[in-house]
Every structure is written in C-alpha cells, then in structure tokens.
Design an enzyme around this catalytic site. Structure first.
Site, PDB file in Angstrom:
ATOM      1  N   PHE A 144       0.865  -1.173   0.000  1.00 45.15           N
ATOM      2  CA  PHE A 144       0.000   0.000   0.000  1.00 45.15           C
ATOM      3  C   PHE A 144       0.912   1.238   0.000  1.00 45.15           C
ATOM      4  CE2 PHE A 144      -3.023   2.987   1.914  1.00 45.15           C
ATOM      5  CZ  PHE A 144      -4.230   2.590   1.370  1.00 45.15           C
ATOM      6  N   ASP A 227       2.131  -4.356   8.884  1.00 45.62           N
ATOM      7  CA  ASP A 227       0.965  -3.514   8.656  1.00 45.62           C
ATOM      8  C   ASP A 227      -0.233  -4.452   8.520  1.00 45.62           C
ATOM      9  OD1 ASP A 227      -1.123  -1.999   7.676  1.00 45.62           O
ATOM     10  OD2 ASP A 227       0.176  -0.685   6.491  1.00 45.62           O
ATOM     11  N   TYR A 257     -11.161   1.118  10.679  1.00 45.08           N
ATOM     12  CA  TYR A 257     -12.358   1.395   9.862  1.00 45.08           C
ATOM     13  C   TYR A 257     -12.613   0.332   8.807  1.00 45.08           C
ATOM     14  CZ  TYR A 257      -8.637   3.630   7.075  1.00 45.08           C
ATOM     15  OH  TYR A 257      -7.479   3.900   6.399  1.00 45.08           O
ATOM     16  N   LYS A 258     -11.730  -0.659   8.689  1.00 44.81           N
ATOM     17  CA  LYS A 258     -11.941  -1.728   7.705  1.00 44.81           C
ATOM     18  C   LYS A 258     -12.728  -2.849   8.388  1.00 44.81           C
ATOM     19  CE  LYS A 258      -8.109  -0.055   4.964  1.00 44.81           C
ATOM     20  NZ  LYS A 258      -6.663  -0.060   4.698  1.00 44.81           N
ATOM     21  N   ARG A 406     -12.143  -6.053  -6.521  1.00 43.27           N
ATOM     22  CA  ARG A 406     -12.009  -6.609  -5.168  1.00 43.27           C
ATOM     23  C   ARG A 406     -13.400  -6.857  -4.592  1.00 43.27           C
ATOM     24  NH1 ARG A 406      -8.175  -3.246  -1.245  1.00 43.27           N
ATOM     25  NH2 ARG A 406      -9.946  -1.853  -1.445  1.00 43.27           N
TER      26      ARG A 406
END
Ligand SMILES: *Cc1c(COP(=O)(O)O)cnc(C)c1O
Length: 446
Positions: A144, A227, A257-258, A406
C-alpha cells in the site's frame, strides 16, 4: 477445501441453506446494511453497527453532561481510553494488553514506529554507531503506497537516502510475495535492520506468513514489523507469539475502519512488543507520557512503560468511541469463528467464479487458506468497466488497477446469498455485454 456438491450445483437455494446453518448469521442484524445493496467493500470501510453507534452516542452524551469532567468521570474514563481500547483489541491480535494501544492514524503510526526503531540501529544519527553503514528497511513492491511514503520520509528526516534505504522485495507474478524471496533478501544483504511487511496484501488479498517472516528477520538480526490494516478483525493473529521460538513480532499497526467497522477515519491501533517498552518514541507527545505524571506538566518527557508511550496527542474520543462497541461484536463472535466464516465465504465465492464465470475471469487470490485474507481479487481485462456496471446494479465493490475487482464478503454481515447474487450479477453483465456501455478507465478519473 470446498464442500460444494456438484450434484446440487450452485443454486440460490444452496446459498440460503448455508445462511440458515451459519452460526454467525444473526450478527448481520446489528449492522446498517444499505437497503437493497450487496455491500462488498468492508475491507475499505466496514458498516455501522448498533453497538458502535451506541458507544459513540454514549460519549456524545458524556460530553454534553460532563464536559471537561469526562476525562475522569466518564465510564470508562476518557483519560485512559486509548489504553482501554488497547485492552479490548489485544486478544484480537494475540498480544498482551500492555502491548496494544489505540492512537493516531495508521500512517502516523508507521512514521513513529519506523522512526523509533531506525533510531535504535547502527548507521542512523541517533543510533548506537552513527558512523556505521546506514540500515535498510525491507518492504515489497506490492505494498500500500502510504507505507513507502512514510518510511521514505523517516529516512530523509535522518539525513539518509531513501533510495538506498528502502529495499523492495519483488513480486514474481504481480500478485503475491513469496516469503522465500524475503528470506533470500535477508541472506543476500547484511544491512537489513527492519523487515516491514503487510499481513494481507491490499490488492490480491494474499495473507503472508507472519510467523515465518518474524523468524527470518530475527535470524538475521533484523526487527519484524507488520501492517495489519487488511487483516485485524478478519484474521486471527498471534503477534505476541510469532517467530521461531514464540518470541513475538516487534511491532505492528492497523486501522479500525476496515474489518473492525469503527467508522470512517476511526483512530488506528498499534502493537509494540514489551521487550521494546522504554524505547524512545520518534514522535513523542504528552499523551504518551506516564499517565500518573502527565498532568504535572513538567517539560521532561516521562514516557509510559507500555505501548501507550506511542500515543502522541489527546485521544480523539469521537473517532475512538465506536471502536468499543464495534469490537464487542468481534469479541463476542470470537475471532476464530469470524475467520472460519470468512474462509467459508471466500471458498464459496471462489467456487462460484470457477464454475459460473468464463475464462476471461481468474482469481488472483491464493486458494490455500493459510495464504488467503478476507477478500478475493477477481481479475478480468475489463475489470474497471465490470466494477462500474456492478455499482449501477447495487453491488458495491471496488476496482484496483490494472484489472482487479475486489470483492469482500465481510464475515459479520455478509450472507452466502449476497455472494451468490454478486456472481449472478457479474455473469449477467458480461453475458449481455452491459459493461461495454461504460467508458474505459483511460479517461483518467479514478
Ligand atoms: C487502509 C490502509 C492504510 C491506511 O492508512 P491511513 O493512515 O488510515 O489512511 C495503510 N496501510 C494499509 C496496508 C492499508 O490497507
């Protein structure tokens, strides 16, 4: 791996049977699933739940009723709230309570933790031997982007060349990272001070072997950091026991928040193994001070002897409060059962792609359970147009260049029936060429 009986095929009735037998099925009722939508984006932004909103509303009420007194009189008190949430999250990542705290954003946590550990290494200005050759941080070329930006900035701030310091392990197939290539890089170079890898790659959904990477890093005298933004809340971790002798990973960061469903921009989490408690944080601030002396307001920093030391400023209460209620659901369901359902959903999704979608489609996510995170990368040359057509048909997915749709069946609120509908919709789109009505992505707007 799959329990699909070819005789029954992949009928909707079969999906519904799976839902009826799902021990976690009732958790969906806690969530605000958008009306009529198949929401498959929980790895980018998880849905709101009644329990998350309840703890948020409680804190809003405490603000109204208590004002400044809330720092001590609220229950739980606001002053120790980052530590309190850390205690709730520790079992989800397999760490001790003192090793986890909720603070800052993921990117800021990468800054402070990479900075902190660079400062402990030879070859950095604050390290034990500043004249030694500078250390490298080993990352990978599918990371990322924010991770690389932050690490490069930390090199620059120490007067070190990020082009020299940031070393990326290359992917062999553009989708996955082979742990053997991480081990080879560690054997070939003797300058790696920190290995910093994702638990799950954000595009392909590959789950990396945290244990093996930790063991390899330690064998070569490097620190192991992770991560875990794309795994916490969906994958059961044992950060505290990772490595060849259960010595534990050194540090980790993740977002709330995921899969943790704590709302847009919710405060992030971090883990620092207890052997590093007492190491000076790179980005120090008064919220990382020992809580018993913080309000003495001395100008000497008296750091907390826990992971709490890596907090910086005041805990953002309104962005943290939903974590309390959201985490309650994951804890109650049990992270092992959440992981089991997540794998069952992605198994089912992969089976449907194989059986129902044409040869233009392929699955970019590893099929072995031990190498798969919580989402599936469906690849198609017209992936962008297919994802646009899906959104217009109330299927919320996202697209990642160059060709990945995704699809994330988040385990606490996604039904097998929803997965069935997603594949049904993709099939209908390509069979009718409906995706060709959309502009190709070259238009430049993301
Ligand atoms: C989502 C994500 C981030 C996001 O970082 P923020 O600081 O919350 O914007 C970072 N790293 C990875 C791997 C992610 O998936």
């Amino acid at each position: 791996m799959s329990d699909t009986n070819p005789a029954t095929g992949h009928a909707l009735a079969d999906a519904r049977e799976r839902d009826a037998a799902d021990p976690l099925g009732e958790y969906r009722e806690h969530f605000s699933v958008p009306d009529g939508e198949r929401y498959m984006d929980g790895n980018s932004l998880g849905l709101a739940s009644d329990t998350a909103l309840a703890t948020l509303e409680r804190v809003v009420d405490e603000w109204r009723a208590l004002a400044i007194r809330g720092w001590e009189a609220a229950d739980p008190d606001w002053f120790h709230y980052g530590e309190h949430l850390g205690d709730l999250l520790a079992p989800l990542v397999g760490a001790r309570e003192s090793e986890v705290v909720v603070a800052n954003s993921t990117t800021v946590n990468i800054h402070t933790l990479i900075g902190t550990f660079l400062d402990t290494l030879p070859g950095t200005p604050a390290g034990p031997d500043p004249t030694a050759d500078p250390p490298a941080v080993l990352v990978n070329d599918l990371d990322f982007p924010t991770d690389h930006y932050a690490i490069r900035a930390q090199f620059r701030q120490r007067g070190l060349d990020p082009d020299e310091g940031l070393v990326a392990v290359e992917s062999r197939d553009g989708r996955t990272i082979d742990e053997a290539d991480i081990e080879a890089a560690l054997r070939e170079r003797d300058d790696v001070g920190i290995v910093f890898m994702p638990s799950v790659l954000y595009r392909s959904g590959q789950l990396l072997d945290v244990d093996r990477i930790t063991a390899a890093a330690h064998e070569h005298g490097a620190l192991a950091g992770f991560d875990c933004a794309h795994s916490v809340g969906a994958v059961d971790h044992a950060l505290g026991d990772a490595g060849a002798d259960g010595e534990g990973a050194d540090f980790a960061v993740w977002c709330s928040y995921k899969y943790l469903n704590a709302g847009p921009g919710a405060t992030a989490g971090l883990y620092v193994h207890e052997r590093h408690h007492g190491t000076t944080p790179a980005l120090a601030g008064w919220w990382g001070n020992d809580k018993s002396t913080q309000f003495d307001m001395r100008h000497t920093y008296d750091q907390a002897d826990t992971a709490g030391a890596w907090q910086i400023g005041t805990v953002p209460m309104l962005s943290s409060a939903p974590i309390e209620g959201a985490t309650e659901l994951v804890r109650e369901a049990g992270i092992e059962r959440v992981r089991e359902k997540s794998l069952a959903l992605t198994d089912y999704l992969i089976d449907l792609v194989d059986d129902r979608l044409g040869d233009d489609f392929s699955v970019g996510t590893p099929r072995e359970h031990a190498r798969r995170g919580g989402h599936v990368a469906i690849e198609h040359p017209e992936g962008y147009r297919v994802s646009e057509a899906l959104r217009d048909r109330d299927v919320v997915v996202d697209f990642r260049p160059p060709n990945v749709v995704r699809v994330c069946p988040a385990p606490l609120y996604t039904r097998y029936e929803d997965v069935w509908h997603v594949i049904e919709t993709i099939q209908a789109i390509v069979e009718s060429d409906a995706h060709r009505e959309y502009e190709p992505r070259d238009g430049g707007v993301t």
